[in-house]
Design an enzyme around this catalytic site. Sequence first.
Site, short mmCIF file in Angstrom:
data_model
loop_
_atom_site.label_atom_id
_atom_site.label_comp_id
_atom_site.label_asym_id
_atom_site.label_seq_id
_atom_site.Cartn_x
_atom_site.Cartn_y
_atom_site.Cartn_z
N HIS A 25 72.38 45.30 22.43
CA HIS A 25 70.82 45.70 22.67
C HIS A 25 70.54 45.44 24.28
CE1 HIS A 25 66.56 45.66 21.25
NE2 HIS A 25 67.14 45.98 21.88
N HIS A 27 68.57 47.49 27.38
CA HIS A 27 68.24 48.97 28.34
C HIS A 27 68.97 49.00 29.21
CE1 HIS A 27 65.92 49.89 24.60
NE2 HIS A 27 66.01 48.61 24.06
N HIS A 205 65.54 51.00 17.23
CA HIS A 205 64.29 50.08 17.18
C HIS A 205 63.62 50.56 16.05
CE1 HIS A 205 65.75 48.97 21.28
NE2 HIS A 205 64.75 48.64 21.43
N GLU A 208 60.49 45.54 15.03
CA GLU A 208 59.85 44.58 16.15
C GLU A 208 58.28 44.69 16.18
OE1 GLU A 208 60.11 46.94 20.44
OE2 GLU A 208 60.23 44.56 21.15
N ASP A 286 67.64 42.82 25.19
CA ASP A 286 66.99 43.48 25.25
C ASP A 286 66.57 44.31 26.90
OD1 ASP A 286 65.05 45.63 24.13
OD2 ASP A 286 63.42 44.24 23.51
N ASP A 287 65.83 43.66 27.43
CA ASP A 287 65.86 43.54 28.70
C ASP A 287 65.41 42.85 29.92
OD1 ASP A 287 64.35 46.34 28.60
OD2 ASP A 287 63.51 45.54 27.21
N1 HPA Z 1 61.33 47.76 22.02
C1 HPA Z 1 60.63 49.48 22.54
N2 HPA Z 1 61.11 49.95 23.67
C2 HPA Z 1 61.61 49.49 24.62
C3 HPA Z 1 61.73 48.16 24.64
C4 HPA Z 1 61.91 47.08 23.39
O1 HPA Z 1 61.92 46.34 23.08
N3 HPA Z 1 62.93 47.82 25.91
C5 HPA Z 1 63.10 49.08 26.30
N4 HPA Z 1 62.48 49.69 26.30
ZN ZN Z 2 64.72 47.17 22.89
#
Ligand code: HPA
Ligand code: ZN
Length: 347
Positions: A25, A27, A205, A208, A286-287
Site C-alpha cells: 500500500h 501511492h 481502500h 480508513e 501509504d504516502d
Molecule cells: N486514502 C485515500 N486516498 C488516497 C490515500 C489515502 O490514504 N492516499 C492517496 N490517495
Molecule cells: Zn492509500
Amino acid sequence: MQVNATLPPQALADVLRTMPKAELHIHIEGSLEPELIFELARRNGVALAYPDVESLRRAYAFTDLQSFLDIYYAGASVLLKEDDFFDMAMAYFRRAVADGIVHAEVFFDPQTHTARGVPFETVMRGLTRARETAQRELGLSSAYILCFLRHLSEDAAFETLEEALPWREHFIGVGLDSSERGHPPEKFARVFARCRQLGLRLVAHAGEEGPAAYVRSALDELKVERIDHGVRALEDAELVRRLARERVPLTVCPLSNVKLRVFDRLSDHNLGQLLASGLVATVNSDDPAYFGGYLHQNFVETFAALPALQVREAYVLARNSIEASFAEASAKARWVDRLDAHFESFH
Ligand code: HPA
Ligand code: ZN
C-alpha cells in the site's frame, strides 16, 4: 517458528529493517518528496503556491483525509513528462530496497494526470521503465495497481479503464482511492465486475475514514481480495470474524492514520488488536513523502509505540505481507524461506 525473543530497541530496529518483506500500500504520487516537487517544477516551468521546500513542508499539517488530498493533488501537478514519472518511481524503489523490501505493489492514480492533459501513455511509459530498471539494477520485484478516484464518476472510471487496456500487461490490478466518505464501494460495482472479467486483481481502500460497512461492501459488491486500511473494521465484531475466517489481508498504514487523524496517537493504533484478532494485517507507508516516513519508519515508530509488538509480530507482519502479495507462488515461497532464515537465530 518460535520467535518469542524480546529485543532492545536498536536490535529490534535492525531486525525490522533487514527482514525481507513486501509493501502493498504505497501511492507512487505520495512518494513525491518536496525536493523533487521543486526540481520538477523548475524543469517543467510549473508555478507552485509555495516559495520553497520548507514552506511546502510546513503545509503538511492535515486535519483529515480531504485536507491531505488537496495538497497531494497539487503536488502531483508538476508531473508532466515520462522522465518525471520515471524519476519519482526510481526514488521510491531505491528507498524500498534500503528498507529491506523485496517486492512492492504500487498504486498509481492515472486520472490525476489525464485530467491535466498528461497522456496515459506518458504516465505508463515512465512508470514501466522505472519498474524494469529497479528489477534489473536493484533486484527489486514490483508491480503496479491502477487506482480509480472514487470522488469521480463511474463513467470516468470506465473511460480510464478503456484507456488503460492497451497497457494491460503493465499493471496487475485495480484499486479505489481518494475521498472515502460519501463514495461507497458500490458506486464502482460495475467497473470492478468488468475488471474481474479481465482477470485483474482487485483491492479497494475501505474503513480508513469510512465506516466498517464500506469494508463489507468492498468485499460483497466489489469482490476485492485485500482491503486497504480497514482499521475501522474493528468496530464490527461480526465483520472481524469474517475477515479472519476468510483471511482477507488488511494493508494498514500506521503513520498515515495518525497524520490523517484516524487515531490521535500511534499508541492508540489498533494494529496490535487486529493481529490479536487473527487478521492478516500488514504494515505499509501509504504516502511516505507526506506522512513522515517510508516503510521502515512505520515499523520502528509503531513498534516503539505499541509494546505488544515484539519479534514474533515482526515475523508475522513480514510473512503476512509476502503471502498477501499478488506475486507468483514460487517467488513467495523463496521470500518466506529467506524470512525464516532471517529469524532462525530467535528460535
Ligand atoms: N486514502 C485515500 N486516498 C488516497 C490515500 C489515502 O490514504 N492516499 C492517496 N490517495
Ligand atoms: Zn492509500
